[in-house]
Motif scaffolding. Structure first.
Motif, PDB file in Angstrom:
ATOM      1  N   PHE A  39       0.815  -1.203   0.000  1.00  0.00           N
ATOM      2  CA  PHE A  39       0.000   0.000   0.000  1.00  0.00           C
ATOM      3  C   PHE A  39       0.857   1.266   0.000  1.00  0.00           C
ATOM      4  O   PHE A  39       1.996   1.258   0.456  1.00  0.00           O
ATOM      5  CB  PHE A  39      -0.937  -0.006   1.217  1.00  0.00           C
ATOM      6  N   ASP A  40       0.285   2.349  -0.526  1.00  0.00           N
ATOM      7  CA  ASP A  40       0.919   3.664  -0.525  1.00  0.00           C
ATOM      8  C   ASP A  40       2.191   3.715  -1.359  1.00  0.00           C
ATOM      9  O   ASP A  40       3.175   4.352  -0.988  1.00  0.00           O
ATOM     10  CB  ASP A  40       1.220   4.117   0.912  1.00  0.00           C
ATOM     11  N   LEU A  41       2.181   3.055  -2.497  1.00  0.00           N
ATOM     12  CA  LEU A  41       3.265   3.166  -3.465  1.00  0.00           C
ATOM     13  C   LEU A  41       2.729   3.869  -4.704  1.00  0.00           C
ATOM     14  O   LEU A  41       1.700   3.471  -5.246  1.00  0.00           O
ATOM     15  CB  LEU A  41       3.815   1.789  -3.852  1.00  0.00           C
ATOM     16  N   PHE A  42       3.403   4.919  -5.174  1.00  0.00           N
ATOM     17  CA  PHE A  42       2.942   5.705  -6.315  1.00  0.00           C
ATOM     18  C   PHE A  42       1.506   6.200  -6.111  1.00  0.00           C
ATOM     19  O   PHE A  42       0.723   6.272  -7.048  1.00  0.00           O
ATOM     20  CB  PHE A  42       3.036   4.887  -7.604  1.00  0.00           C
ATOM     21  N   ASP A  43       1.172   6.501  -4.861  1.00  0.00           N
ATOM     22  CA  ASP A  43      -0.155   7.009  -4.526  1.00  0.00           C
ATOM     23  C   ASP A  43      -1.251   6.019  -4.916  1.00  0.00           C
ATOM     24  O   ASP A  43      -2.388   6.407  -5.226  1.00  0.00           O
ATOM     25  CB  ASP A  43      -0.398   8.361  -5.211  1.00  0.00           C
ATOM     26  N   GLU A  98      11.345  -8.218  -1.225  1.00  0.00           N
ATOM     27  CA  GLU A  98      12.384  -7.694  -2.109  1.00  0.00           C
ATOM     28  C   GLU A  98      11.759  -6.769  -3.167  1.00  0.00           C
ATOM     29  O   GLU A  98      12.283  -5.686  -3.445  1.00  0.00           O
ATOM     30  CB  GLU A  98      13.127  -8.838  -2.810  1.00  0.00           C
ATOM     31  N   LEU A  99      10.645  -7.221  -3.736  1.00  0.00           N
ATOM     32  CA  LEU A  99       9.958  -6.408  -4.739  1.00  0.00           C
ATOM     33  C   LEU A  99       9.399  -5.133  -4.118  1.00  0.00           C
ATOM     34  O   LEU A  99       9.468  -4.059  -4.713  1.00  0.00           O
ATOM     35  CB  LEU A  99       8.827  -7.207  -5.392  1.00  0.00           C
ATOM     36  N   GLN A 100       8.853  -5.257  -2.930  1.00  0.00           N
ATOM     37  CA  GLN A 100       8.318  -4.090  -2.238  1.00  0.00           C
ATOM     38  C   GLN A 100       9.405  -3.033  -2.045  1.00  0.00           C
ATOM     39  O   GLN A 100       9.175  -1.841  -2.283  1.00  0.00           O
ATOM     40  CB  GLN A 100       7.742  -4.487  -0.883  1.00  0.00           C
ATOM     41  N   ALA A 101      10.591  -3.472  -1.626  1.00  0.00           N
ATOM     42  CA  ALA A 101      11.693  -2.542  -1.396  1.00  0.00           C
ATOM     43  C   ALA A 101      12.095  -1.836  -2.690  1.00  0.00           C
ATOM     44  O   ALA A 101      12.384  -0.630  -2.692  1.00  0.00           O
ATOM     45  CB  ALA A 101      12.888  -3.278  -0.801  1.00  0.00           C
ATOM     46  N   GLU A 102      12.102  -2.575  -3.806  1.00  0.00           N
ATOM     47  CA  GLU A 102      12.453  -1.972  -5.095  1.00  0.00           C
ATOM     48  C   GLU A 102      11.420  -0.931  -5.510  1.00  0.00           C
ATOM     49  O   GLU A 102      11.761   0.193  -5.891  1.00  0.00           O
ATOM     50  CB  GLU A 102      12.564  -3.057  -6.171  1.00  0.00           C
ATOM     51  N   PHE A 103      10.150  -1.296  -5.431  1.00  0.00           N
ATOM     52  CA  PHE A 103       9.101  -0.360  -5.827  1.00  0.00           C
ATOM     53  C   PHE A 103       9.044   0.839  -4.875  1.00  0.00           C
ATOM     54  O   PHE A 103       8.756   1.967  -5.304  1.00  0.00           O
ATOM     55  CB  PHE A 103       7.744  -1.056  -5.867  1.00  0.00           C
ATOM     56  N   GLU A 104       9.328   0.604  -3.615  1.00  0.00           N
ATOM     57  CA  GLU A 104       9.334   1.693  -2.650  1.00  0.00           C
ATOM     58  C   GLU A 104      10.404   2.730  -3.012  1.00  0.00           C
ATOM     59  O   GLU A 104      10.170   3.936  -2.936  1.00  0.00           O
ATOM     60  CB  GLU A 104       9.590   1.130  -1.250  1.00  0.00           C
ATOM     61  N   GLU A 105      11.568   2.256  -3.442  1.00  0.00           N
ATOM     62  CA  GLU A 105      12.635   3.173  -3.832  1.00  0.00           C
ATOM     63  C   GLU A 105      12.227   4.006  -5.047  1.00  0.00           C
ATOM     64  O   GLU A 105      12.414   5.234  -5.067  1.00  0.00           O
ATOM     65  CB  GLU A 105      13.921   2.403  -4.133  1.00  0.00           C
ATOM     66  N   TYR A 106      11.679   3.348  -6.060  1.00  0.00           N
ATOM     67  CA  TYR A 106      11.225   4.088  -7.249  1.00  0.00           C
ATOM     68  C   TYR A 106      10.127   5.084  -6.881  1.00  0.00           C
ATOM     69  O   TYR A 106      10.111   6.218  -7.377  1.00  0.00           O
ATOM     70  CB  TYR A 106      10.706   3.121  -8.310  1.00  0.00           C
ATOM     71  N   SER A 107       9.214   4.665  -6.013  1.00  0.00           N
ATOM     72  CA  SER A 107       8.116   5.538  -5.610  1.00  0.00           C
ATOM     73  C   SER A 107       8.636   6.800  -4.931  1.00  0.00           C
ATOM     74  O   SER A 107       8.155   7.912  -5.201  1.00  0.00           O
ATOM     75  CB  SER A 107       7.179   4.781  -4.662  1.00  0.00           C
TER      76      SER A 107
END
Length: 337
Positions: free
Chosen positions: A29-33, A54-63
């Motif tokens: 939740f709360d990734l890229f709004d 692992e995927l969450q951490a990657e997307f969190e960084e991009y977000s």
């Protein structure tokens, strides 16, 4: 900035080549709004959780890097770049440099219908959409539009800096950021020789390989008529493909009986009223994401010519009168029901 990971067991057990695997779905939740879903197979919930985090951490960084609204301690993101417009270059992560370079290419390919330098205009519409009480004047929008020259985004790859030459301009990557992030994370997944994965972030869907059974994933295109009992207008097959949809039903407000949504036309400076939904199929999620915005703003003939000129790209347009128009090869992906 920790996020809660919700795990849902969708199917109890699959037997493939005498090897027992479960299929799981994780929601971030709360990734890229918006929220992100990942679906893939694993031998245990523990292994799935490890890979999903692992995927969450990657997307969190991009977000965080592509965020234009929030500051993060110790991180230079696009908000940092915007805040320093006309002041100084900002040293940024390569992930930002790569996105901006790709966005400039898409600006040329779409004849300016995807413009990350359009932020000064989009910022005005965002403000009015949040207030939902009136619409901006055309004079206000025209003044902001004087500060949307993409060539004023100065990228110094050697120094890894970005400088906005115009102090009144701002970057907005809402038309391409999510798709670019999905594509880059997908490349990382493939480099680890993982497949049979489905990723979805707010209208951006990417499949890495088919299901474990070898059959393609089934993905629905949302019905633009949100009052309908039918949630999807149609379903398509995905196998190493991306599907991205943009619509006028996603972020909008009503004023004096008219809908004002978030996809703004570069010529009229008003929300585009040609279609209610456009979806694009392509192997590259960044390309699909950029093209949905471009096609939403183009006349059908112009958009259709662009799609037909690009190998491996298909699209579907839904008009205000609910007419559905396919590109020449799109129906090959439609699941007959």
């Amino acid at each position: 900035m920790k996020k809660k990971l919700l795990l849902l067991l969708l199917i109890s057990t699959l037997f493939i080549n005498s090897c027992s695997k479960n299929i799981y779905k994780g929601q971030f939740f709360d990734l890229f709004d918006t929220f992100c879903e990942v679906i893939f197979y694993s031998t245990s919930e523990e292994q799935f959780t490890e890979h999903a985090l692992e995927l969450q951490a990657e997307f969190e960084e991009y977000s965080m890097l592509y965020d234009i609204y929030k500051d993060y301690e110790g991180l230079n993101n696009l908000k940092t770049v915007n805040d320093n417009a006309g002041i100084k270059p900002v040293k940024v992560d390569k992930k930002i440099i790569d996105l901006l370079n790709y966005s400039k290419k898409m600006y040329k390919k779409t004849d300016g219908n995807v413009n990350i330098a359009f932020g000064s205009v989009l910022k005005i519409w965002h403000k009015y959409r949040e207030e939902a009480e009136r619409i901006p004047t055309i004079e206000e929008l025209k003044i902001a539009n004087e500060h949307t020259n993409i060539d004023d985004i100065i990228i110094n790859e050697a120094e890894s800096t970005v400088f906005l030459r115009d102090p009144e301009m701002s970057i907005d990557v809402g038309s391409i950021g999510k798709g670019f992030a999905v594509e880059e994370v997908s490349k990382l997944i493939e480099s680890k020789e993982r497949d049979n994965i489905l990723i979805s972030i707010g209208g951006n869907v990417k499949s890495i390989g088919p299901k474990l059974s070898g059959k393609p994933w089934s993905v629905g295109i949302q019905n633009p008529d949100t009052d309908s009992e039918k949630p999807y207008i149609l379903r398509v097959m995905l196998d190493d493909m991306s599907l991205v949809t943009s619509g006028d039903y996603q972020r909008f407000y009503m004023y004096e009986g008219k809908k004002y949504h978030h996809i703004v036309n570069k010529d009229t400076l008003m929300p585009s009223d040609k279609f209610v939904s456009v979806s694009v199929l392509a192997s590259d999620s960044a390309l699909s994401d950029a093209l949905t915005t471009a096609l939403f703003n183009m006349d059908f003939e112009e958009g259709s010519n662009l799609v037909e000129s690009m190998e491996g790209v298909e699209a579907v347009w839904i008009k205000k009168d609910k007419e559905i128009i396919f590109s020449s090869g799109f129906e090959e992906y439609v699941i007959k029901e």
